[in-house]
Design an enzyme around this catalytic site. Sequence first.
Site, PDB file in Angstrom:
ATOM      1  N   GLY A  89       0.793  -1.224   0.000  1.00  0.00           N
ATOM      2  CA  GLY A  89       0.000   0.000   0.000  1.00  0.00           C
ATOM      3  C   GLY A  89       0.821   1.268   0.000  1.00  0.00           C
ATOM      4  N   LYS A 105       9.606   2.857   1.157  1.00  0.00           N
ATOM      5  CA  LYS A 105       8.405   2.835   1.984  1.00  0.00           C
ATOM      6  C   LYS A 105       7.980   4.276   2.273  1.00  0.00           C
ATOM      7  CE  LYS A 105       6.591   1.185   6.420  1.00  0.00           C
ATOM      8  NZ  LYS A 105       6.897   0.385   7.641  1.00  0.00           N
ATOM      9  N   ASP A 117      -2.869   7.086   2.131  1.00  0.00           N
ATOM     10  CA  ASP A 117      -2.234   8.083   1.268  1.00  0.00           C
ATOM     11  C   ASP A 117      -0.886   7.604   0.735  1.00  0.00           C
ATOM     12  OD1 ASP A 117      -0.563   8.270   3.466  1.00  0.00           O
ATOM     13  OD2 ASP A 117      -1.281  10.241   4.099  1.00  0.00           O
ATOM     14  N   GLY A 118      -0.454   6.419   1.161  1.00  0.00           N
ATOM     15  CA  GLY A 118       0.798   5.876   0.655  1.00  0.00           C
ATOM     16  C   GLY A 118       2.043   6.519   1.223  1.00  0.00           C
ATOM     17  N   ARG A 168      14.606   0.527   2.091  1.00  0.00           N
ATOM     18  CA  ARG A 168      15.027  -0.688   2.774  1.00  0.00           C
ATOM     19  C   ARG A 168      15.452  -1.751   1.770  1.00  0.00           C
ATOM     20  NH1 ARG A 168       9.165  -2.097   5.617  1.00  0.00           N
ATOM     21  NH2 ARG A 168       8.027  -2.509   3.692  1.00  0.00           N
ATOM     22  N   ARG A 175       6.277 -12.574   1.213  1.00  0.00           N
ATOM     23  CA  ARG A 175       5.656 -12.784   2.511  1.00  0.00           C
ATOM     24  C   ARG A 175       4.760 -14.013   2.489  1.00  0.00           C
ATOM     25  NH1 ARG A 175       4.991  -7.303   4.494  1.00  0.00           N
ATOM     26  NH2 ARG A 175       6.201  -5.924   3.158  1.00  0.00           N
ATOM     27  N   ASP A 244       0.557 -11.242   6.840  1.00  0.00           N
ATOM     28  CA  ASP A 244       1.146 -10.506   5.720  1.00  0.00           C
ATOM     29  C   ASP A 244       2.407  -9.754   6.126  1.00  0.00           C
ATOM     30  OD1 ASP A 244      -1.127  -8.952   7.064  1.00  0.00           O
ATOM     31  OD2 ASP A 244      -0.066  -7.337   6.059  1.00  0.00           O
TER      32      ASP A 244
END
Length: 488
Positions: A89, A105, A117-118, A168, A175, A244
């Site tokens: 997301g 991220k 909103d990301g 990262r 996952r 997740d």
Amino acid sequence: MPFTLRGDDVCQITQPSPIPNPYWVAFSASAAELIKLETGRDGLPIEASWLEVLAGNQLDAGQTKFSDPIATVYSGHQFGVWAGQLGDGRAILLGDINGLELQLKGAGRTQYSRMGDGRAVLRSSIREFLCSEAMHALGIPTSRALAVVGSKQAVRRETMETAAVCSRIAPSFIRIGHFEHFASLQNVVRLKELADLLISEFYPECSPGKDPYLNLFKEISTRNAKLVAQWQSVGFCHGVLNSDNISALGLTIDYGPFGFLDHFEIDHICNHSDHGGRYAYQRQPQVMHWNMACLASAMLPLLELEYSSEESQALLRSALEDFSVIYAREWQQLFRRKLGLQSQQDGDVALIERLLQAMHDSQVDFTSFFRGLGDLKKDSMPTEIMQRNDFIDRPNIEKWFADYLVRLQSETISDGARKALMNQINPKYILRNHLAQDAIEKAQQDDFSEIQKLQQILSQPFDEQEDFDHYSKPPPIDMQRVSVSCSS
């Protein structure tokens, strides 16, 4: 390893959304070495355009060019409830660099952002950066944090905050939720592709002979059993162990409302949104086991390619039972080492459990106690040990120390050698919440020096570092009950 699966049912090409006037907040030269990113004397990339790349503002830095960044789809269980389709997301995978995946991220909305909103905020980005690097220094498998880039762009959470992007690195961000997603759609073709990708790139030992998918499940389960045992040994609470958020490589990923234990509470909850305590400290092994059960269910169709449904279920059930055995063995080994015990004796587990219960009853500082235990001499008198003053029930802890000293005397190792070994597993420095909060508050005033100082201290968590001794102390009374929000 590039995420090679493609198709609209797997991922979406997603361009990062630019942030205005980006600036460096934090950078890890150690992580940069992993991707062969050259840095200068200031510890920052020599190629200045990396600031714009890690801000999400462009895709080229010198000779490094990223094309077709993606966000991937996955599903999962959140707080024990099936949540359906989720996905990256606010994480955008820029691509592969030197065999590792580089992900941003907080670089804006993706097709899987739902109502979000990301974006990520400065506060949470700093925490993830510091903890990723601290966990690596502790020897615990983890994604790495390359950098935090800030901006004065406003982001609304509980209050108005400013935006940040945390970059990262990991061999893969696959996952358990990726398996669950394709299983939920009964898409065995994609399930098989995903499993085959993991086997070829990360679990080649599962390929030869029969049962590659059963063996893959066993290996993923084993890695995560050992991982959660390591968490317990340093008092780390993840905070949101949704399926997740669990790595298929056994890495610590998705640092949200995490926290290291200060005073020891067996049922400590670090996430104030976890009202039922599902992810409390003592429940982490049980929840990780539950997540492996979710993986087993998702991988069942792969075993059914070779076996009947009943046989497949029996094989996975048997493999799942191994989790508890592996976890217990790893946990016992780690805590024996924390107590300086070189050999294995029948009463060791009871000795460990008695200590942890006493620490819980008196809320003794977890890290400081185990670090100080290395100073104990075999010929000490229980009534003269200063650490007993940290406990409310003095006779009980004196009895424990008496039994512990008897146990130490059965070992042939000298006091000095034992202390040296204990100091290699019992850190002096951890990322305590109050230290992270101090760094965050200064950063919000554009002072990033405390981040750099913490980064330096936490990169050597087992060393004495006399100049920074005060960073090893328990938090002041008014900071002992800090909990962290899921919002970031």
